[in-house]
Enzyme design. Structure first.
Site, mmCIF file in Angstrom:
data_model
loop_
_atom_site.group_PDB
_atom_site.id
_atom_site.type_symbol
_atom_site.label_atom_id
_atom_site.label_comp_id
_atom_site.label_asym_id
_atom_site.label_seq_id
_atom_site.Cartn_x
_atom_site.Cartn_y
_atom_site.Cartn_z
ATOM 1 C CG LEU A 200 4.590 0.507 -7.593
ATOM 2 C CD1 LEU A 200 5.279 -0.809 -7.305
ATOM 3 C CD2 LEU A 200 5.591 1.524 -8.133
ATOM 4 C CG HIS A 201 -1.446 -2.679 -5.120
ATOM 5 N ND1 HIS A 201 -1.682 -3.294 -3.923
ATOM 6 C CD2 HIS A 201 -1.090 -3.663 -5.985
ATOM 7 C CE1 HIS A 201 -1.493 -4.601 -4.062
ATOM 8 N NE2 HIS A 201 -1.132 -4.851 -5.296
ATOM 9 C CB ALA A 202 -0.265 -0.014 -0.500
#
Lengths: 157, 98
Positions: free
Chosen positions: B24-26
């Site tokens: 769940l990156h940016a």
């Protein structure tokens, strides 16, 4: 991982010269290059990747802060650079407000989990209004390092 | 004026797992927060004991949810069921990533 481990004195710009988003990102990347955090061959590619990232979706997450970031093989280890703009920069932020603190985060290409940990660390601090305000007012690298040491408590060196 | 029914106040939850390799990156975090903000319901995401507001990008970014991380989505409000279904679908699809 601690902020003090990924941020060095050399990588803090208390007054960004540039008054544009791209200029600020370039200034911060240059100090990381000077601090030997990335290879000079990788510099152009990383700069391009960071600017493309902004074009595809701003990393101005609101409340006066932006966190441009990139994972790249030319990055030796996770490194942070912090720049302060007293005038405010137009990052096309989510809340459309000017950005006063830019935190540029670079991670090596291979370790996604560690990159996410670094982001967690950065945002864990940025989500606190007290930290954001203090960062915006920190007028020297020393003041920034003291602020961070304060958040890390007595363990910080 | 809308009348609040007991169903509006009941919290519903859903378990999900992060499938994509980057976690769940940016970008996915922003997709998720964008989606959450389209609903009226109060929406939260829990990772273990950590609980964050699904409508706040700053808070969602503190989850550091890597591939395989289990999250619990919870919702309270009139469109709670739809909100959880939409969020779970976006996550299950890996945010359009591998």
């Amino acid at each position: 991982m601690k902020l003090s481990e990924i941020l060095s004195h050399d990588a803090i710009i208390s007054q960004l010269c540039s008054d544009t988003r791209d200029g600020a990102i370039q200034e911060l990347l240059e100090v990381l290059l000077a601090a030997d955090q990335l290879s000079s061959q990788g510099y152009r590619q990383i700069l391009q990747a960071l600017l493309e990232r902004e074009a595809n979706g701003s990393t101005g997450f609101g409340k006066g802060v932006a966190v441009p970031h990139c994972q790249h093989r030319a990055v030796k280890k996770t490194a942070l650079a912090i720049g302060r703009s007293t005038k405010g920069l137009d990052f096309n932020a989510l809340d459309k407000a000017p950005v006063y603190s830019v935190l540029l985060l670079l991670s090596p290409a291979n370790d996604h989990d560690r990159h996410l940990q670094a982001m967690e660390l950065v945002f864990g601090n940025l989500q606190r209004p007290g930290f954001r305000n203090a960062l915006r007012q920190a007028s020297s690298p020393k003041a920034v390092l003291e602020l961070i040491a304060g958040t890390e408590g007595s363990e910080a060196n | 004026m809308t009348q609040e029914t007991s169903a509006d106040r009941r919290e519903i939850t859903k378990q999900v797992k992060i499938p994509n390799s980057l976690g769940l990156h940016a970008r996915p975090a922003m997709q998720l927060v964008d989606l959450a903000n389209r609903f009226e319901a109060s929406l939260q995401i829990a990772k273990g004991n950590q609980l964050v507001d699904a409508k706040s990008i700053m808070q969602v970014m503190t989850l550091a949810a890597t591939q395989g991380t289990k999250l619990t989505l919870s919702a309270t409000g009139p469109d709670a069921t739809q909100a959880l279904a939409a969020m779970a679908e976006l996550i299950a699809e890996g945010f359009g990533e591998e």
